[in-house]
Design a protein around this motif. Structure first.
Motif, PDB file in Angstrom:
ATOM      1  N   SER A 106      22.941   6.419  10.102  1.00 25.66           N
ATOM      2  CA  SER A 106      22.754   5.073   9.549  1.00 25.66           C
ATOM      3  C   SER A 106      22.605   4.018  10.655  1.00 25.66           C
ATOM      4  CB  SER A 106      23.887   4.701   8.590  1.00 25.66           C
ATOM      5  OG  SER A 106      25.084   4.500   9.293  1.00 25.66           O
ATOM      6  N   ALA A 107      23.100   4.325  11.848  1.00 32.48           N
ATOM      7  CA  ALA A 107      22.944   3.410  12.989  1.00 32.48           C
ATOM      8  C   ALA A 107      21.650   3.693  13.758  1.00 32.48           C
ATOM      9  CB  ALA A 107      24.145   3.533  13.922  1.00 32.48           C
ATOM     10  N   GLY A 108      20.849   4.645  13.270  1.00 32.07           N
ATOM     11  CA  GLY A 108      19.556   4.917  13.881  1.00 32.07           C
ATOM     12  C   GLY A 108      19.536   5.983  14.959  1.00 32.07           C
ATOM     13  N   TRP A 109      20.638   6.712  15.116  1.00 32.13           N
ATOM     14  CA  TRP A 109      20.691   7.765  16.133  1.00 32.13           C
ATOM     15  C   TRP A 109      20.113   9.058  15.583  1.00 32.13           C
ATOM     16  CZ3 TRP A 109      22.022   7.062  21.134  1.00 32.13           C
ATOM     17  CH2 TRP A 109      22.665   5.858  21.456  1.00 32.13           C
ATOM     18  N   ARG A 110      19.480   9.821  16.467  1.00 36.72           N
ATOM     19  CA  ARG A 110      19.017  11.170  16.150  1.00 36.72           C
ATOM     20  C   ARG A 110      20.089  12.142  16.614  1.00 36.72           C
ATOM     21  NH1 ARG A 110      14.524  13.026  18.501  1.00 36.72           N
ATOM     22  NH2 ARG A 110      15.059  12.054  20.466  1.00 36.72           N
ATOM     23  N   ILE A 111      20.295  13.233  15.871  1.00 36.58           N
ATOM     24  CA  ILE A 111      21.443  14.102  16.129  1.00 36.58           C
ATOM     25  C   ILE A 111      21.002  15.531  16.415  1.00 36.58           C
ATOM     26  CG2 ILE A 111      23.582  15.040  15.181  1.00 36.58           C
ATOM     27  CD1 ILE A 111      23.651  12.521  13.379  1.00 36.58           C
ATOM     28  N   GLY A 112      21.490  16.052  17.536  1.00 41.97           N
ATOM     29  CA  GLY A 112      21.296  17.447  17.887  1.00 41.97           C
ATOM     30  C   GLY A 112      22.640  18.148  17.906  1.00 41.97           C
ATOM     31  N   VAL A 113      22.659  19.368  17.383  1.00 43.23           N
ATOM     32  CA  VAL A 113      23.876  20.180  17.405  1.00 43.23           C
ATOM     33  C   VAL A 113      23.539  21.523  18.033  1.00 43.23           C
ATOM     34  CG1 VAL A 113      25.667  21.314  16.029  1.00 43.23           C
ATOM     35  CG2 VAL A 113      24.793  19.076  15.324  1.00 43.23           C
TER      36      VAL A 113
END
Length: 150
Positions: A106-113
């Motif tokens: 929601s804050a615009g970050w892209r997420i990698g796991v």
């Protein structure tokens, strides 16, 4: 007396488990740095305190241990002793991961796991290929990536 000894031993063993700078995390960090990517580490101001934060790409990367984050792979096995404690602990970790992910998105970050099983164990991926995939994702506009064992 034996109970006191077991509690003290268990406490020492648990204290030896790292939350940051784990071997899988160090491998990922070293490789991404070699690919020319620069990052910040464990930024407390961001939800979930991501392991790597790449502000230039608006991307974060979590390197998750399969046991601690309840991954459905061969590296995860629920302990037979104190089962209620471990189920609650791991369930809490999974819930916290989901909340942090939602807040970051929601804050615009892209997420990698990157899951531990992608880097070790019988289902591990080819390391160089997996890290190249991760580096390519960082430089892309894709919203997320998950690397897990085969």
């Amino acid at each position: 007396m034996a109970d006191v000894h077991n509690v003290a031993t268990r406490s020492r063993n648990m204290a030896a488990i790292r939350a940051t700078n784990t071997k899988p995390e160090l491998l990922v960090r070293r490789t991404l740095h070699a690919f020319g990517l620069r990052y910040r580490l464990h930024v407390r101001e961001l939800p979930g305190k991501p392991d790597l934060v790449l502000p230039r790409y608006k991307a974060v990367i979590f390197v998750h241990g399969c046991f601690w984050h309840g991954h459905d792979c061969h590296l995860f096995r629920m302990p037979a002793t104190r089962r209620d404690f471990w189920e609650a602990k791991i369930s809490r970790n999974v819930t916290n991961d989901e909340k942090a992910g939602a807040a970051l998105r929601s804050a615009g970050w892209r997420i990698g796991v990157v899951w531990e099983c992608a880097l070790k164990g019988r289902t591990r991926l080819d390391f160089t290929q997996a890290m190249q995939t991760l580096a390519n994702w960082v430089r892309s506009a894709e919203p997320s990536i998950t690397l897990r064992g085969n």
